[in-house]
Design a protein around this motif. Sequence first.
Motif, PDB file in Angstrom:
ATOM      1  N   SER A 374       0.825  -1.212   0.000  1.00 54.45           N
ATOM      2  CA  SER A 374       0.000   0.000   0.000  1.00 54.45           C
ATOM      3  C   SER A 374       0.857   1.260   0.000  1.00 54.45           C
ATOM      4  CB  SER A 374      -0.944  -0.002   1.209  1.00 54.45           C
ATOM      5  OG  SER A 374      -0.218   0.088   2.426  1.00 54.45           O
ATOM      6  N   VAL A 375       2.009   1.205   0.663  1.00 53.14           N
ATOM      7  CA  VAL A 375       2.930   2.351   0.644  1.00 53.14           C
ATOM      8  C   VAL A 375       3.497   2.549  -0.768  1.00 53.14           C
ATOM      9  CG1 VAL A 375       5.151   3.223   1.488  1.00 53.14           C
ATOM     10  CG2 VAL A 375       3.527   2.209   3.084  1.00 53.14           C
ATOM     11  N   CYS A 376       3.858   1.446  -1.427  1.00 49.26           N
ATOM     12  CA  CYS A 376       4.364   1.541  -2.808  1.00 49.26           C
ATOM     13  C   CYS A 376       3.325   2.168  -3.732  1.00 49.26           C
ATOM     14  CB  CYS A 376       4.740   0.154  -3.327  1.00 49.26           C
ATOM     15  SG  CYS A 376       6.236  -0.558  -2.599  1.00 49.26           S
ATOM     16  N   LEU A 377       2.076   1.761  -3.587  1.00 51.89           N
ATOM     17  CA  LEU A 377       1.015   2.310  -4.436  1.00 51.89           C
ATOM     18  C   LEU A 377       0.800   3.793  -4.149  1.00 51.89           C
ATOM     19  CD1 LEU A 377      -1.581  -0.619  -4.363  1.00 51.89           C
ATOM     20  CD2 LEU A 377      -0.302   0.206  -6.350  1.00 51.89           C
ATOM     21  N   LEU A 378       0.871   4.173  -2.888  1.00 56.28           N
ATOM     22  CA  LEU A 378       0.700   5.583  -2.528  1.00 56.28           C
ATOM     23  C   LEU A 378       1.825   6.431  -3.106  1.00 56.28           C
ATOM     24  CD1 LEU A 378      -0.691   7.863  -1.024  1.00 56.28           C
ATOM     25  CD2 LEU A 378       0.493   7.138   1.060  1.00 56.28           C
ATOM     26  N   VAL A 379       3.049   5.949  -2.978  1.00 52.29           N
ATOM     27  CA  VAL A 379       4.202   6.689  -3.509  1.00 52.29           C
ATOM     28  C   VAL A 379       4.146   6.737  -5.036  1.00 52.29           C
ATOM     29  CG1 VAL A 379       6.727   6.677  -3.741  1.00 52.29           C
ATOM     30  CG2 VAL A 379       5.669   6.179  -1.535  1.00 52.29           C
ATOM     31  N   GLY A 380       3.900   5.590  -5.660  1.00 55.86           N
ATOM     32  CA  GLY A 380       3.891   5.535  -7.119  1.00 55.86           C
ATOM     33  C   GLY A 380       2.812   6.393  -7.741  1.00 55.86           C
ATOM     34  N   SER A 381       1.601   6.344  -7.200  1.00 58.58           N
ATOM     35  CA  SER A 381       0.512   7.149  -7.761  1.00 58.58           C
ATOM     36  C   SER A 381       0.738   8.637  -7.525  1.00 58.58           C
ATOM     37  CB  SER A 381      -0.827   6.721  -7.153  1.00 58.58           C
ATOM     38  OG  SER A 381      -0.830   6.888  -5.743  1.00 58.58           O
ATOM     39  N   SER A 382       1.362   8.986  -6.420  1.00 57.53           N
ATOM     40  CA  SER A 382       1.654  10.397  -6.149  1.00 57.53           C
ATOM     41  C   SER A 382       2.713  10.938  -7.104  1.00 57.53           C
ATOM     42  CB  SER A 382       2.134  10.570  -4.704  1.00 57.53           C
ATOM     43  OG  SER A 382       1.145  10.158  -3.783  1.00 57.53           O
ATOM     44  N   LEU A 383       3.688  10.097  -7.452  1.00 53.82           N
ATOM     45  CA  LEU A 383       4.750  10.540  -8.364  1.00 53.82           C
ATOM     46  C   LEU A 383       4.234  10.810  -9.775  1.00 53.82           C
ATOM     47  CD1 LEU A 383       7.692   8.193  -7.272  1.00 53.82           C
ATOM     48  CD2 LEU A 383       7.552  10.674  -6.963  1.00 53.82           C
ATOM     49  N   LEU A 384       3.113  10.188 -10.154  1.00 49.04           N
ATOM     50  CA  LEU A 384       2.565  10.410 -11.496  1.00 49.04           C
ATOM     51  C   LEU A 384       2.203  11.877 -11.723  1.00 49.04           C
ATOM     52  CD1 LEU A 384       0.228   7.285 -11.863  1.00 49.04           C
ATOM     53  CD2 LEU A 384       2.464   7.636 -12.932  1.00 49.04           C
ATOM     54  N   ILE A 385       1.985  12.614 -10.645  1.00 48.68           N
ATOM     55  CA  ILE A 385       1.588  14.019 -10.763  1.00 48.68           C
ATOM     56  C   ILE A 385       2.680  14.858 -11.427  1.00 48.68           C
ATOM     57  CG2 ILE A 385       0.964  16.093  -9.433  1.00 48.68           C
ATOM     58  CD1 ILE A 385      -0.210  14.225  -7.309  1.00 48.68           C
ATOM     59  N   VAL A 386       3.936  14.449 -11.272  1.00 45.74           N
ATOM     60  CA  VAL A 386       5.031  15.270 -11.789  1.00 45.74           C
ATOM     61  C   VAL A 386       5.298  15.025 -13.273  1.00 45.74           C
ATOM     62  CG1 VAL A 386       6.110  15.230  -9.505  1.00 45.74           C
ATOM     63  CG2 VAL A 386       6.908  13.636 -11.255  1.00 45.74           C
TER      64      VAL A 386
END
Length: 541
Positions: A374-386
């Motif tokens: 769940s931490v990986c998904l949170l980090v990965g989806s947040s990085l898509l913003i950039v």
Amino acid sequence: MEKTLSKSDTPGNTSTAPPPASGEGKTELGDDATGQIRDARITYFGVFLLMFLIGIYTTMDAVIYYPIAEHFNDMQRANWLINSYLITMTSMQPIYGKCSDIAGRVPTMTVAALFLLVGSLLCAVSNSMDMLIASRAIQGVGSAGMYTIVNVVIGDLFTERERGKLMGFSSSAWSLASAAAVIIGGAIVQLSTWRVAFWLNVAISAVASGVVLYFLRVPKPSGTRREKLGRVDFGGSAISLVSIVLVLLALSWGGQQYPWSSARVICCIVFGVLIGALFVFYEAKYAKEPILPMYLFKTRNIALSVFGHLFFGAVTNAPLIFIPQWALVVKNTTPITSGLYTLPFSLSEGVAVVLTGLVVTKTGRYRECLWFGSVCLLVGSSLLIVLGRESHVGEVIGFMIICGFGFGTCIQTLILTAQVGAEGKDMATATTACIFTRSLGSMVVVAVLSSVSENKRKTEFANAIARFPEYASAITQVSYNQSLIHQLDLPVDVFNQILDVFMKSMRSAFIALVPFSVLFFLTVIFIEHKRLNTVKKVTIQ
């Protein structure tokens, strides 16, 4: 080929049977146990093949829907090539699970494979967008049974402790097939015609039918046909279908074909929710053998797993939809290349799901895997913003690897969480409830993110027309058909303005994805660890 197995002689059971009275009895018992182990291995090989076949056709269909819409010159309804499939697939999943408990896994999967074959055949010969959308709906009916029950079969054959590793290997087959299907689908679109993909699906459906009939050797439910028919929850099935379809129609229409405030969308939501409440009341009070027993949700881990799958489906589906679009529109890639942008996701998912399965089988721990994923998904989806116009391939690969690793870590452990909390007779129902809410989450995220993206795009296109009124006609054309952005002869300033419109709209969608990731993380945090059984539960009565 099906055999009725008792609790003491089911494959994977580690309990000790009393010694035989004679040497002859010992031989017979050994032969029977050996046969059961052989059947379990043959069935698991069939499950592995089915997961590979399912991964091929589901991923390949997602790759080709955009070129199909271009072929029929109907980009406005492009999403319905996915939505019609998702609506029928999602709405049928809970029903398939209970039907397989009553009629048996093999007959139910055979019917599903037949629907898949007919739907694929009709897709291949479709001569209009309407026919293709209807045919995709038939495909969804078949796909619901195939994917749902193939996940249940592993629970029929193996103990919870063994299941982690075996679920991991079978999921890796799906990941490998998905990676291959991205390339196959892109190559078909670029080098041939999209119809070839559906003809390939016809062949896959035929092979899948053979695999089901020849390889799946699972326990058969007891009772006569009349007794089995009496156990079917026709009322609950009908009520649930109406409720789910109404809600899914609202999600498909809202913010795209119709405003969220339109009477059509509001009526679908209101009546869908009301009929859903009626379904809960009916299942709790009147259903003889409910397709979704309400008592399951009194168990903490089952409730959290089912609820968590809603957000899990949303978080993991979004990158696979929006990243290829980003590649096609912003990077002007070919269909093959745009599909390759999702390849790191599939490959990292395949690695993660195998490693996680081995860890769960070795240690008996699965809660910590969910936390990490769940931490990986949170980090990965947040990085898509950039992501932006100047983002290079390495960034996209890195972001997709993180998302894929999170997906692979959670996909089977989240189902296992529900299975561990359920009694054997409820294993199939708990599993299908999880898969249903995951599919529902995929529909929700498509609706929400598409609506957010579309609203942003409308605002930005209005600004672009106000800035370049002399190119209003060209800008309007591009707003309806994204592929024209790289085909029309536009001045650099106008081209850059339009490209910024799409980039800003996609970024707004990625921002809207983050709350789903946060909610998934918060859900799995509260999952309790329960010991994995080494004695197999009886799953078919």
